[in-house]
Design a protein around this motif. Structure first.
Motif, PDB file in Angstrom:
ATOM      1  N   GLU A  61       0.831  -1.206   0.000  1.00  0.00           N
ATOM      2  CA  GLU A  61       0.000   0.000   0.000  1.00  0.00           C
ATOM      3  C   GLU A  61       0.865   1.256   0.000  1.00  0.00           C
ATOM      4  O   GLU A  61       0.538   2.250  -0.662  1.00  0.00           O
ATOM      5  CB  GLU A  61      -0.929  -0.004   1.220  1.00  0.00           C
ATOM      6  N   LYS A  62       1.972   1.211   0.735  1.00  0.00           N
ATOM      7  CA  LYS A  62       2.885   2.358   0.761  1.00  0.00           C
ATOM      8  C   LYS A  62       3.448   2.631  -0.630  1.00  0.00           C
ATOM      9  O   LYS A  62       3.464   3.768  -1.102  1.00  0.00           O
ATOM     10  CB  LYS A  62       4.033   2.098   1.740  1.00  0.00           C
ATOM     11  N   ILE A  63       3.924   1.576  -1.283  1.00  0.00           N
ATOM     12  CA  ILE A  63       4.495   1.723  -2.621  1.00  0.00           C
ATOM     13  C   ILE A  63       3.449   2.266  -3.587  1.00  0.00           C
ATOM     14  O   ILE A  63       3.723   3.148  -4.411  1.00  0.00           O
ATOM     15  CB  ILE A  63       5.047   0.376  -3.134  1.00  0.00           C
ATOM     16  N   LYS A  64       2.230   1.767  -3.481  1.00  0.00           N
ATOM     17  CA  LYS A  64       1.157   2.209  -4.376  1.00  0.00           C
ATOM     18  C   LYS A  64       0.852   3.691  -4.180  1.00  0.00           C
ATOM     19  O   LYS A  64       0.724   4.451  -5.148  1.00  0.00           O
ATOM     20  CB  LYS A  64      -0.100   1.381  -4.131  1.00  0.00           C
ATOM     21  N   LEU A  65       0.737   4.114  -2.919  1.00  0.00           N
ATOM     22  CA  LEU A  65       0.417   5.514  -2.633  1.00  0.00           C
ATOM     23  C   LEU A  65       1.533   6.449  -3.090  1.00  0.00           C
ATOM     24  O   LEU A  65       1.277   7.513  -3.661  1.00  0.00           O
ATOM     25  CB  LEU A  65       0.168   5.689  -1.130  1.00  0.00           C
ATOM     26  N   ILE A  66       2.775   6.050  -2.841  1.00  0.00           N
ATOM     27  CA  ILE A  66       3.910   6.874  -3.260  1.00  0.00           C
ATOM     28  C   ILE A  66       3.971   6.960  -4.776  1.00  0.00           C
ATOM     29  O   ILE A  66       4.223   8.022  -5.348  1.00  0.00           O
ATOM     30  CB  ILE A  66       5.226   6.302  -2.694  1.00  0.00           C
ATOM     31  N   ALA A  67       3.709   5.832  -5.445  1.00  0.00           N
ATOM     32  CA  ALA A  67       3.753   5.804  -6.911  1.00  0.00           C
ATOM     33  C   ALA A  67       2.696   6.717  -7.514  1.00  0.00           C
ATOM     34  O   ALA A  67       2.923   7.356  -8.546  1.00  0.00           O
ATOM     35  CB  ALA A  67       3.560   4.376  -7.412  1.00  0.00           C
ATOM     36  N   GLU A  68       1.536   6.789  -6.889  1.00  0.00           N
ATOM     37  CA  GLU A  68       0.463   7.641  -7.405  1.00  0.00           C
ATOM     38  C   GLU A  68       0.874   9.106  -7.410  1.00  0.00           C
ATOM     39  O   GLU A  68       0.464   9.878  -8.276  1.00  0.00           O
ATOM     40  CB  GLU A  68      -0.799   7.452  -6.561  1.00  0.00           C
ATOM     41  N   ILE A  69       1.691   9.489  -6.430  1.00  0.00           N
ATOM     42  CA  ILE A  69       2.136  10.877  -6.348  1.00  0.00           C
ATOM     43  C   ILE A  69       3.383  11.111  -7.193  1.00  0.00           C
ATOM     44  O   ILE A  69       3.490  12.106  -7.910  1.00  0.00           O
ATOM     45  CB  ILE A  69       2.430  11.267  -4.879  1.00  0.00           C
ATOM     46  N   SER A  70       4.329  10.173  -7.138  1.00  0.00           N
ATOM     47  CA  SER A  70       5.601  10.370  -7.841  1.00  0.00           C
ATOM     48  C   SER A  70       5.466  10.217  -9.348  1.00  0.00           C
ATOM     49  O   SER A  70       6.320  10.684 -10.103  1.00  0.00           O
ATOM     50  CB  SER A  70       6.656   9.384  -7.321  1.00  0.00           C
ATOM     51  N   GLY A  71       4.390   9.543  -9.798  1.00  0.00           N
ATOM     52  CA  GLY A  71       4.159   9.430 -11.233  1.00  0.00           C
ATOM     53  C   GLY A  71       4.613   8.129 -11.851  1.00  0.00           C
ATOM     54  O   GLY A  71       4.533   7.956 -13.063  1.00  0.00           O
ATOM     55  N   HIS A  72       5.077   7.176 -11.042  1.00  0.00           N
ATOM     56  CA  HIS A  72       5.474   5.874 -11.575  1.00  0.00           C
ATOM     57  C   HIS A  72       4.243   4.980 -11.721  1.00  0.00           C
ATOM     58  O   HIS A  72       3.296   5.081 -10.958  1.00  0.00           O
ATOM     59  CB  HIS A  72       6.472   5.189 -10.633  1.00  0.00           C
ATOM     60  N   SER A  73       4.275   4.078 -12.698  1.00  0.00           N
ATOM     61  CA  SER A  73       3.190   3.115 -12.832  1.00  0.00           C
ATOM     62  C   SER A  73       3.326   2.089 -11.711  1.00  0.00           C
ATOM     63  O   SER A  73       4.406   1.893 -11.155  1.00  0.00           O
ATOM     64  CB  SER A  73       3.261   2.407 -14.185  1.00  0.00           C
ATOM     65  N   GLN A  74       2.231   1.404 -11.389  1.00  0.00           N
ATOM     66  CA  GLN A  74       2.287   0.428 -10.308  1.00  0.00           C
ATOM     67  C   GLN A  74       3.228  -0.721 -10.635  1.00  0.00           C
ATOM     68  O   GLN A  74       3.888  -1.268  -9.752  1.00  0.00           O
ATOM     69  CB  GLN A  74       0.880  -0.110 -10.024  1.00  0.00           C
TER      70      GLN A  74
END
Length: 345
Positions: free
Chosen positions: A304-317
């Motif tokens: 969940e942490k990786i997913k939330l950070i990715a949503e902001i940083s712009g990386h795909s899941q």
């Protein structure tokens, strides 16, 4: 060094007092500009590249020089971010100094890989720069192979000279407090936006005021083209609202109220960091710092942490786990230290 620069014109002249002096020109002929830097230095090479970059050249077909010319005309090259294209132009100019007339058929020949590797190793005193030059040449060859201009790319799967990573280099609480509490307002605002949006410097400085709708900031990343919507944190709401009320074109401006230029910001940032006594960290490290702090403090599972950070940083899941861990997320020891509110020793 000047012996490696194709086209440099060396002229020895007798002065009025009877002594002799040697002058260097970017090329032979009328109107050729004189190179003022000391021969054999990096400055000499850079000045030569600057003076000759816009000069028309006769490119010999069937050479690396012609490959580079064709590569520069591709649609993909034209779509590169301006800053990336500037870096590529500089690196391609250096490559052409060495391999302008190198035949394409020799690129495909057995043993060419060692030739290019030896050239790269000759720049080992600046390993990261050496890797970047070779990587770009490999990209040119990959494009040529994909378009059936060459049959073999001799630079596939090259090991890097530079193995360093800045992922464990994060801003300490003390350094952050210095910037957030004592930096000049126009510098502090940029740092705040960087920390609370996790975006790159280019995207932050060019962020239009229209991107803020009162609650969220919409960002289209120049490097990846990814579209990101970030909920505006309380810490940056005053900055966003001030820009909107002033009807500015961009959210962030310099001390004169004008839009930042990349070079202007870099100069101002360096000057302010020197004044504050902040060393060992860069502006880019703010992104890794924000990601690492977020990971350490989020009360969620790892995924969940990786997913939330990715949503902001712009990386795909799909790529978030690999990219964030490889380039931005500090090691577990650092994360644990942040979580405990202590500094890593």
């Amino acid at each position: 060094m000047e012996g490696k620069l194709v086209g440099v014109h060396k002229l020895r002249v007798k002065l009025a007092d009877g002594s002799f002096a040697t002058y260097y020109y970017a090329w032979r002929g009328k109107g050729a500009p004189r190179i003022m830097s000391k021969p054999g230095t990096k400055a000499f090479t850079q000045e030569f590249l600057r003076l000759t970059k816009d000069r028309q050249k006769d490119v010999r077909e069937g050479t690396i020089g012609s490959l580079i010319e064709d590569f520069r005309k591709t649609a993909g090259y034209g779509k590169l971010a301006p800053s990336t294209r500037r870096d590529y132009e500089r690196q391609l100019a250096t490559i052409r100094l060495e391999y302008e007339t190198f035949p394409i058929r020799a690129v495909e020949a057995r043993g060419s890989r060692m030739i290019f590797m030896n050239w790269r190793d000759g720049m080992k005193e600046a390993p990261r720069s050496a890797d970047m030059h070779l990587a770009l040449l490999a990209r040119v060859f990959a494009w040529a192979k994909s378009n059936e201009i060459i049959l073999r790319n001799p630079l596939e799967r090259i090991e890097r000279l530079h193995e360093g990573s800045r992922r464990d280099i994060i801003w300490s609480n003390e350094q952050l407090r210095k910037v957030l509490d004592h930096a000049a307002p126009h510098i502090r605002d940029v740092a705040k936006i960087a920390l609370w949006t996790m975006q790159r410097q280019t995207d932050i400085l060019s962020m239009p005021t229209l991107a803020f709708d009162g609650e969220r900031v919409s960002i289209r990343q120049a490097k990846t083209g990814a579209k990101v919507r970030v909920v505006a944190a309380m810490d940056i709401l005053p900055i966003l609202r001030k820009a909107k009320e002033a009807q500015r074109q961009r959210i962030l401006v310099n001390s004169f109220g004008q839009n930042w230029t990349p070079s202007g910001f870099r100069a101002s940032w360096r000057k302010e960091m020197a004044r504050l006594g902040i060393k060992g960290v860069t502006f880019h490290d703010l992104r890794g710092t924000a990601i690492t702090y977020a990971y350490a403090h989020l009360d969620r599972s790892h995924d969940e942490k990786i997913k939330l950070i990715a949503e902001i940083s712009g990386h795909s899941q799909d790529e978030a786990e690999v990219i964030i861990r490889k380039h931005y997320l500090a090691g577990q020891e650092v994360i644990d230290a942040i979580g405990r509110g202590t500094k890593r020793k």
